[in-house]
Design an enzyme around this catalytic site. Structure first.
Site, PDB file in Angstrom:
ATOM      1  N   HIS A  10      43.804  37.824  44.502  1.00  0.00           N
ATOM      2  CA  HIS A  10      44.827  38.748  43.991  1.00  0.00           C
ATOM      3  C   HIS A  10      45.068  39.883  44.966  1.00  0.00           C
ATOM      4  CE1 HIS A  10      42.040  42.063  42.798  1.00  0.00           C
ATOM      5  NE2 HIS A  10      41.168  41.062  42.744  1.00  0.00           N
ATOM      6  N   CYS A  50      38.290  36.652  40.612  1.00  0.00           N
ATOM      7  CA  CYS A  50      37.622  37.930  40.824  1.00  0.00           C
ATOM      8  C   CYS A  50      37.304  38.594  39.486  1.00  0.00           C
ATOM      9  CB  CYS A  50      38.523  38.828  41.668  1.00  0.00           C
ATOM     10  SG  CYS A  50      37.768  40.390  42.162  1.00  0.00           S
TER      11      CYS A  50
END
Length: 739
Positions: A626, A567
């Site tokens: 995450h 990300c």
């Protein structure tokens, strides 16, 4: 060095394999031990028989009960001076009692585990001590080889050596030269011949030559037999203080030499290290036994122990057998031993002594910067005695250690009109004179940055810095890297011990804004651009020099081992959480670590995948999600309004939502995450791995076994990296899958 006969086509049971080596080594040590035992006793003024009693009784007890399997014990030259004074003061019977008392003290030291202190002895001291013994041996025995007698000290031997070389040489020189020639030539002979130890062959050939030629020259002088033992230790009538002092002195000297000898042998041989406490107990028991039977104090002798090792000894049986040979020789072979020329034994000791000056050990000592310690130990051992050399080496080693511990690098860097005073290391009162001198070089009105990269700051150094800062006319900025020693002192709460200093994250790991906010940078200077500019400057000054060689090797191409898809979240630092560096990861970052389908319109991620797998040939693709991911929250309906491009991109996450609806929840370390977005993030990693398998270049690499797909999840709050484990139906801590 004395021929090492080990490992050449050994067959049969281990005991028999070791036995032949131990027997041959014991004979070599026996040949060295007999003259040394007699010589040490004679030099100390003790009865000649006491040297043989100690070699047999003390050597046997120490070999059986000691902790070093290859250590050989017996009378030692290191005790000559002390014993000579003790005998002159107390007489021989009381000296025997002192020997017993010294042995009891050694046993006490061993039981209280005091022997471990020997492990702190610097290798430079050990090598220097060995070299000192070798030089002393060579200087003394050269006189015997040249037909004379050794002088009372190494210095006297050096001064008398030119005259001895120029003097008329007799038959002793011939025997000494023959012995040395055989020892030097023996390693070059065929293996079948070298099965006989070189020292044994050299002494035997020299003895045979001297007998066949009818040479008249000094030979080994032994008593006619071993008489009844009638010397009984006697306690003194008075002077108990002197008695106790002598016992303590002998215990310390004998114990130190024994432990140093054991450590020296350990540094050469492989296998388990010596149990030093047991060795000290064994040496104490040996002295109790030797003293009780009218013997000389014994120690683990470096010369004999090294000879034992170099002659190929495998177990403590070699040291035990050498005692048996000495006893048998005294009883049965006196006539044969009397034929051995002293010049042959002297030549053997010259050869052993030269090999104790280990050039490889000297090179290693030099590389570690301990050459002064080596030299001082060697000179002290040769010029005075072994213990003086060791003491001098220890004192110098401590002085060098203190210097290194308090070292502080202080210099001035100039950037136009600005000056930067860089201070590194431990800054103590000993550094204040140099600190003051360097600070005086800074112009009075200059703008100065004090860059402190120190691991200790004492009161004197703090006062010096604070006083100079207050007195300097220009602006002074204190920039502390690491624990804020100066800032704590200025706030009235100084840190006084290193052990309580806070562990500080290095600048290249911690967020630049975080550590800069804790320092003296003015708030007005904390714009994003200034932060990045200052960060780039910090990199150029501190990090770039450390990694320049790494980047130089990468200048003409990259060879990453992993394609890392993660990300764009600012909290995720791929190289940090994977402990990787430049050139390791080919990184693709986007919102939500999404992988569009291979036949879709978004070709950027697909192009990176094709290039990484098809051109760079990465061995692994990692998809890393995450906790607290904004993209996952948006997929769950929490997207901010008015972000059309974000909504268009997140359509690639619809497959993740469908998977969530049909698949069982994934676990994180055995439990479901509390946040719904985090549960979705786990499913998202698995879905993107499935999408990757649809790329032709990925499918082909997987089919030929050249690629691995890995799912990763980073819990931001816990700083925990987890990996996908299909067997566990979820993600487990990275350490659990480490292999």
């Amino acid at each position: 060095m004395i021929e090492i006969v080990r490992g050449e086509h050994d067959t049969g049971p281990p005991f028999l394999q070791n036995l032949k080596h131990d027997v041959l080594a014991s004979i070599v040590v026996f040949l060295v031990a007999v003259p040394l035992s007699l010589g040490v006793a004679f030099a100390a003024g003790a009865p000649l028989l006491s040297g043989l009693i100690s070699a047999v009784v003390g050597g046997l007890v120490a070999s059986v009960f000691g902790g070093s399997p290859l250590q050989v014990s017996g009378p030692s030259a290191a005790l000559t001076v002390v014993l000579a004074d003790t005998i002159a003061t107390h007489g021989w019977p009381v000296t025997c009692a002192i020997t017993v008392a010294a042995g009891l003290l050694q046993i006490l030291f061993g039981l209280t585990r005091a022997a471990r202190a020997a492990l702190a002895v610097s290798p430079a001291i050990v090598h220097g001590l060995l070299a000192g013994i070798g030089v002393t041996l060579v200087l003394g025995q050269l006189h015997v080889v040249l037909g004379g007698t050794a002088q009372g000290s190494a210095l006297a031997n050096v001064l008398a050596l030119p005259a001895r070389i120029a003097a008329h040489h007799d038959q002793a020189v011939l025997i000494g030269v023959v012995t040395l020639a055989v020892l030097l030539a023996w390693p070059r002979l065929p293996k079948a011949v070298r099965r006989v130890p070189g020292p044994l062959a050299a002494v035997a050939l020299a003895t045979g030559l001297s007998v066949a030629a009818g040479l008249t020259l000094p030979r080994v002088d032994l008593p006619a037999g071993l008489p009844a033992l009638h010397v009984v230790p006697r306690l003194p009538d008075g002077g108990w203080g002197g008695f106790a002092a002598a016992a303590l002195t002998i215990a310390l000297i004998a114990g130190l030499e024994s432990l140093l000898s054991a450590v020296s042998v350990d540094k050469l041989r492989g296998g388990p290290r010596t149990d030093l406490d047991r060795e000290l107990v064994g040496q104490g028991a040996a002295n109790v036994a030797a003293g009780a039977l009218g013997g000389f104090p014994v120690t683990g002798v470096i010369v004999r122990s090294m000879t034992n090792y170099e002659a190929g000894a495998r177990t403590r049986l070699s040291a035990i057998l050498h005692c048996a040979w000495i006893l048998a020789a005294c009883l049965l072979l006196t006539g044969v031993l009397r034929l051995i020329p002293l010049a042959a034994l002297a030549a053997l000791l010259v050869y052993v002594g030269t090999k104790l000056v280990n050039l490889n050990g000297l090179k290693e000592v030099r590389r570690h910067g301990d050459l002064p310690v080596y030299a001082v130990t060697l000179l002290g051992a040769v010029a005075v005695n072994l213990l003086t050399g060791v003491a001098a080496g220890i004192l110098l080693a401590l002085a060098l250690m203190l210097r290194r511990m308090i070292f502080s690098g202080i210099h001035v860097e100039r950037d136009g009109e600005r000056h930067r005073v860089v201070i590194e290391g431990a800054l103590t009162f000993l550094s204040v004179p140099r600190l003051t001198r360097v600070l005086a070089e800074v112009p009075p009105d200059a703008e100065v940055t004090l860059e402190l990269l120190v691991d200790y700051l004492d009161h004197a150094a703090f006062d010096c810095l604070r006083g100079w800062q207050q007195a300097h006319a220009g602006p002074v900025t204190v920039d502390e890297i690491g624990h804020p020693w100066f800032e704590r002192g200025r706030s009235g709460a100084p840190t006084v011990r290193r052990s309580v200093a806070a562990r500080v994250v290095p600048r290249w790991l911690a967020p630049w804004s975080q550590w800069q906010a804790e320092h003296v940078v003015l708030p007005a200077q904390r714009s994003a651009s200034s932060l990045l500019c200052r960060g780039a400057s910090e990199f150029q000054r501190r990090t770039a020099p450390l990694l320049r060689d790494t980047w130089s090797g990468l200048a003409h191409g990259q060879q990453p081992h992993t394609l890392f898809i993660t990300c764009g979240d600012a909290r995720i630092v791929p190289n940090l959480i994977t402990t990787s560096g430049p050139g390791d990861l080919f990184t693709v970052r986007n919102i939500g670590n999404l992988v569009p389908p291979p036949d879709g319109e978004d070709s950027s991620v697909g192009a990176a995948i094709e290039y990484a797998v098809g051109v760079l040939g990465v061995a692994e693709i990692v998809v890393c999600g995450h906790s607290g991911c904004g993209a996952m929250k948006a997929l769950l309906g929490q997207a901010p309004d008015g972000l059309d491009q974000l909504g268009s991109w997140l359509r690639h996450g619809e497959a993740t939502l469908r998977r969530r609806g049909r698949e069982a929840p994934l676990l994180l370390d055995g439990e479901r995450p509390a946040a719904e977005a985090d549960q979705l993030a786990l499913q998202n990693v698995v879905q993107q791995l499935e999408t990757l398998r649809g790329y032709p270049v990925v499918a082909a690499a997987l089919a030929r076994g050249g690629l691995r797909l890995t799912g990763m999840y980073f819990d931001v709050g816990a700083a925990q990296v987890s990996l996908l484990d299909n067997a566990a139906r979820g993600f487990v801590p990275a350490g659990a899958l480490e292999h």
